[in-house]
Write an enzyme that holds these catalytic residues in place. Structure first.
Site, PDB file in Angstrom:
ATOM      1  N   ALA A  61      28.703  -4.409  41.789  1.00 30.84           N
ATOM      2  CA  ALA A  61      29.471  -5.491  42.791  1.00 30.84           C
ATOM      3  C   ALA A  61      28.478  -5.358  43.995  1.00 30.84           C
ATOM      4  O   ALA A  61      27.560  -4.487  44.391  1.00 30.84           O
ATOM      5  CB  ALA A  61      30.640  -4.697  43.126  1.00 30.84           C
ATOM      6  N   GLY A 106      30.162  -3.281  37.790  1.00 29.95           N
ATOM      7  CA  GLY A 106      30.454  -4.528  37.141  1.00 29.95           C
ATOM      8  C   GLY A 106      29.532  -5.052  36.114  1.00 29.95           C
ATOM      9  O   GLY A 106      29.888  -5.957  35.480  1.00 29.95           O
ATOM     10  N   GLU A 109      30.429  -3.753  33.097  1.00 34.26           N
ATOM     11  CA  GLU A 109      31.950  -4.216  32.757  1.00 34.26           C
ATOM     12  C   GLU A 109      31.555  -5.712  32.250  1.00 34.26           C
ATOM     13  O   GLU A 109      32.394  -5.853  31.200  1.00 34.26           O
ATOM     14  CB  GLU A 109      32.614  -4.127  33.945  1.00 34.26           C
ATOM     15  N   GLU A 129      31.080   3.913  39.582  1.00 39.20           N
ATOM     16  CA  GLU A 129      32.035   3.826  40.783  1.00 39.20           C
ATOM     17  C   GLU A 129      32.758   5.302  41.292  1.00 39.20           C
ATOM     18  O   GLU A 129      32.852   5.354  42.494  1.00 39.20           O
ATOM     19  CB  GLU A 129      33.189   2.997  40.388  1.00 39.20           C
TER      20      GLU A 129
END
Length: 255
Positions: A61, A106, A109, A129
């Site tokens: 992110a 991300g 993911e 994270e």
């Protein structure tokens, strides 16, 4: 645009293009959702490649953007974040992630939303994270555990460590490791092969597996049975069986 779509020979390539690291800011997340919905609708797209380019898949992110958000802002945004990734996961067509360089946070993911993952031999994947005092928020705690099992998922999520391509292959996080220069070529070849297959049967197979994993075995068998019987109403089923009887297996040409 930070994400672009190119379509050729039945394969749609969703290409992340936000150098240098393809950080997944809000605009990129929203664009991913738009393109996932577009390839879902388009009949000329029969399989999909998600790619970040030759150097990096997506390093995570946009942390500077996230740092400025408070709890109230993230309560609103987190649903849209998950919806963007879920739109990719629910594309009812075969999807392969072509992973080069980093696929972290991300980015990892997003790779988890694909049906198949081809990684470069220099790729590194992970869910870091926890090192920010957070947990994965775009499906990582759910899709990673379903893919590699809860124990291995907790190892990666609790420590935030990065895994190299060979370990990712060993634990089932990726499905194939190839030289970096061949990642997109092999991903496109995988997608092109399936793009020539029976579209409705492939959709049925994907939805049966994915939906079945979310429920009990009896309900899963009902989903399978319903799709199986329904495919007997399709032209592709007629084409496939006729070709098998007349020409032998594996020679059918589906429309």
């Amino acid at each position: 645009m930070t994400v672009n779509l190119e379509v050729a020979d039945g394969v749609g390539t969703i290409r992340l293009d936000r150098p240098p690291m393809n950080a997944l800011d809000i605009a990129t997340q929203d664009r991913l959702r738009e393109l996932a919905e577009e390839v879902t609708r388009r009949d000329d797209v029969r399989a999909v490649v998600v790619w970040g380019g030759e150097k990096v898949f997506a390093a995570g992110a946009d942390i500077k953007e996230m740092q400025a958000m408070d709890h109230a802002a993230m309560v609103v945004r987190s649903k849209a974040l998950q919806d963007a990734f879920t739109a990719v996961a629910r594309i009812p067509k075969p999807v392969v992630a072509a992973i080069t360089g980093y696929a972290l946070g991300g980015g990892c993911e997003l790779a988890l939303c694909a049906d198949f993952r081809i990684a470069a031999d220099n790729a590194k994947l992970g869910q870091p994270e926890i090192l920010l005092g957070l947990i994965p928020g775009a499906g990582g705690t759910q899709r990673l555990a379903r893919l590699v099992g809860p124990s291995k998922a907790k190892d990666l999520i609790f420590t935030g460590r990065q895994v190299k391509a060979d370990e990712a292959l060993t634990i089932g996080l990726v499905d194939r490791v190839v030289p970096a220069a061949e990642v997109y070529e092999q991903a496109h070849a995988w997608a092109a092969r399936l793009a020539a297959g029976p579209a409705l049967a492939l959709r049925a197979a994907k939805e049966s597996v994915d939906a079945g994993l979310e429920t009990d075995i009896d309900t899963g068998l009902t989903i399978e049975r319903t799709w199986f019987a329904g495919l007997f109403a399709t032209e592709d089923r007629e084409t496939g069986m006729r070709s098998f009887v007349e020409e032998g297996p594996g020679k059918a040409k589906f429309r």
